[in-house]
Design a protein around this motif. Structure first.
Motif, short mmCIF file in Angstrom:
data_model
loop_
_atom_site.label_atom_id
_atom_site.label_comp_id
_atom_site.label_asym_id
_atom_site.label_seq_id
_atom_site.Cartn_x
_atom_site.Cartn_y
_atom_site.Cartn_z
N ASP A 104 0.86 -1.17 0.00
CA ASP A 104 0.00 0.00 0.00
C ASP A 104 0.89 1.23 0.00
O ASP A 104 2.12 1.14 0.19
CB ASP A 104 -0.97 0.00 1.19
CG ASP A 104 -0.25 -0.03 2.53
OD1 ASP A 104 0.45 0.95 2.84
OD2 ASP A 104 -0.37 -1.03 3.25
N VAL A 105 0.30 2.38 -0.24
CA VAL A 105 1.06 3.62 -0.40
C VAL A 105 1.93 3.90 0.82
O VAL A 105 3.12 4.21 0.71
CB VAL A 105 0.11 4.81 -0.66
CG1 VAL A 105 0.87 6.12 -0.59
CG2 VAL A 105 -0.54 4.67 -2.03
N ARG A 106 1.34 3.80 2.00
CA ARG A 106 2.09 4.15 3.21
C ARG A 106 3.30 3.26 3.40
O ARG A 106 4.38 3.75 3.73
CB ARG A 106 1.14 4.03 4.43
CG ARG A 106 1.79 4.33 5.76
CD ARG A 106 2.35 5.74 5.83
NE ARG A 106 1.31 6.75 5.69
CZ ARG A 106 1.55 8.06 5.77
NH1 ARG A 106 2.79 8.50 5.96
NH2 ARG A 106 0.58 8.92 5.64
N ARG A 107 3.16 1.98 3.16
CA ARG A 107 4.30 1.06 3.33
C ARG A 107 5.38 1.36 2.31
O ARG A 107 6.58 1.35 2.63
CB ARG A 107 3.82 -0.38 3.22
CG ARG A 107 4.95 -1.39 3.41
CD ARG A 107 4.43 -2.78 3.70
NE ARG A 107 5.55 -3.70 3.81
CZ ARG A 107 5.81 -4.66 2.94
NH1 ARG A 107 5.02 -4.85 1.90
NH2 ARG A 107 6.85 -5.46 3.10
N ILE A 108 5.01 1.60 1.08
CA ILE A 108 5.98 1.92 0.03
C ILE A 108 6.74 3.19 0.38
O ILE A 108 7.98 3.24 0.31
CB ILE A 108 5.28 2.05 -1.34
CG1 ILE A 108 4.77 0.70 -1.82
CG2 ILE A 108 6.23 2.66 -2.38
CD1 ILE A 108 3.90 0.77 -3.04
N ILE A 149 15.19 3.90 3.28
CA ILE A 149 16.37 3.68 2.44
C ILE A 149 17.15 4.97 2.27
O ILE A 149 18.38 5.01 2.40
CB ILE A 149 15.95 3.11 1.07
CG1 ILE A 149 15.37 1.71 1.23
CG2 ILE A 149 17.14 3.09 0.10
CD1 ILE A 149 14.74 1.15 -0.04
N VAL A 150 16.44 6.07 2.00
CA VAL A 150 17.10 7.36 1.81
C VAL A 150 17.79 7.81 3.09
O VAL A 150 18.92 8.31 3.07
CB VAL A 150 16.08 8.42 1.34
CG1 VAL A 150 16.71 9.82 1.36
CG2 VAL A 150 15.58 8.10 -0.06
N THR A 164 16.21 -1.47 -5.24
CA THR A 164 16.50 -1.54 -3.80
C THR A 164 15.22 -1.45 -2.98
O THR A 164 15.12 -2.06 -1.91
CB THR A 164 17.47 -0.41 -3.38
OG1 THR A 164 16.90 0.87 -3.70
CG2 THR A 164 18.81 -0.56 -4.07
N LEU A 165 14.24 -0.72 -3.49
CA LEU A 165 12.96 -0.62 -2.79
C LEU A 165 12.23 -1.97 -2.80
O LEU A 165 11.70 -2.41 -1.78
CB LEU A 165 12.08 0.46 -3.42
CG LEU A 165 10.70 0.66 -2.82
CD1 LEU A 165 10.79 1.02 -1.33
CD2 LEU A 165 9.94 1.75 -3.57
N HIS A 177 14.21 14.05 7.25
CA HIS A 177 14.67 13.05 6.29
C HIS A 177 15.88 13.56 5.51
O HIS A 177 15.91 14.71 5.08
CB HIS A 177 13.56 12.69 5.30
CG HIS A 177 12.42 11.95 5.89
ND1 HIS A 177 12.55 10.67 6.40
CD2 HIS A 177 11.12 12.30 6.08
CE1 HIS A 177 11.38 10.26 6.86
NE2 HIS A 177 10.50 11.23 6.69
N ARG A 178 16.82 12.67 5.33
CA ARG A 178 18.01 12.97 4.55
C ARG A 178 17.64 13.25 3.08
O ARG A 178 16.75 12.61 2.52
CB ARG A 178 18.96 11.78 4.63
CG ARG A 178 20.27 11.91 3.88
CD ARG A 178 21.11 10.66 4.14
NE ARG A 178 22.33 10.65 3.36
CZ ARG A 178 23.22 9.65 3.39
NH1 ARG A 178 23.01 8.60 4.16
NH2 ARG A 178 24.32 9.72 2.65
#
Length: 211
Positions: free
Chosen positions: A21-25, A32-33, A45-46, A107-108
């Motif tokens: 779902d959108v939130r998990r993605i 990762i970032v 990688t995602l 967030h980086r």
């Protein structure tokens, strides 16, 4: 960030496949970032981090550009949560900017991502319209309301990009506190918009539907 109810994107998962779902993605992409920087994020990688095959992810996110847009859409929507709806438009705009500033800095590489993410239809309808609504509801002329929201976004983006570059932030800190300067400039910008609106009579153009 506020956790919204899972939103399914168009797609057709195969039997036994992990449900996306959108939130998990989005949350996985930010993870990762935060760990590896924007250079470490790709659909490959995602997919690996989500424990799905790349074709399954492509049902939901067709490219890295689309992924970046999705990340920014959700961050900006989160910035609108929990802001009281009865604020004066000036306080509303400043509250939105402060929330976006805080979330972007959490967030980086978020400033870089914001500069690369193509504007989407969802950004226009789900984010920008929500930001504009209190301004238009206060009878700001439509062109001033739009310029105010866009101007704050541009100011914020440039500011965050500077803050996220260690050498630039160190240079700025030698002269002033970045947080104090941010507040001063944000207030000055919003007050300037208010003065411009007052000079135009602060009325909506004839023919525009009132909110």
């Amino acid at each position: 960030m506020a956790v919204n109810a899972p939103q399914r994107l168009p797609g057709r998962p195969s039997g036994g496949e992990t449900v996306l779902d959108v939130r998990r993605i989005v949350e996985t992409a930010w993870s990762i970032v935060d760990e590896a920087g924007l250079g470490g994020l790709s659909t490959r990688t995602l997919a690996a981090a989500l424990d799905v095959k790349s074709p399954a992810l492509y049902w939901h996110v067709r490219s890295k550009e689309e992924l970046l847009s999705l990340m920014m859409e959700n961050l900006l929507l989160d910035s609108l949560d929990e802001i009281p709806q009865n604020l004066d438009w000036k306080d509303w705009l400043k509250a939105v900017a402060r929330n976006q500033h805080r979330l972007l800095l959490s967030h980086r590489d978020s400033g870089l991502i914001a500069s690369l993410a193509p504007p989407s239809d969802r950004l226009r309808t789900n984010v920008f319209e929500r930001i504009l609504a209190p301004l238009l509801g206060s009878r700001l002329p439509e062109e001033i309301a739009s310029a105010a929201a866009g101007g704050v976004a541009s100011f914020l983006l440039g500011w965050v990009i500077y803050e996220q570059r260690p050498a630039t932030r160190k240079f700025v800190e030698a002269y002033h506190d970045p947080d104090v300067a941010f507040e001063m400039l944000l207030t000055s910008f919003v007050n300037g918009i208010a003065e411009t609106a007052a000079g135009m009579g602060n009325t909506a153009p004839k023919g525009r539907r009132e909110n």
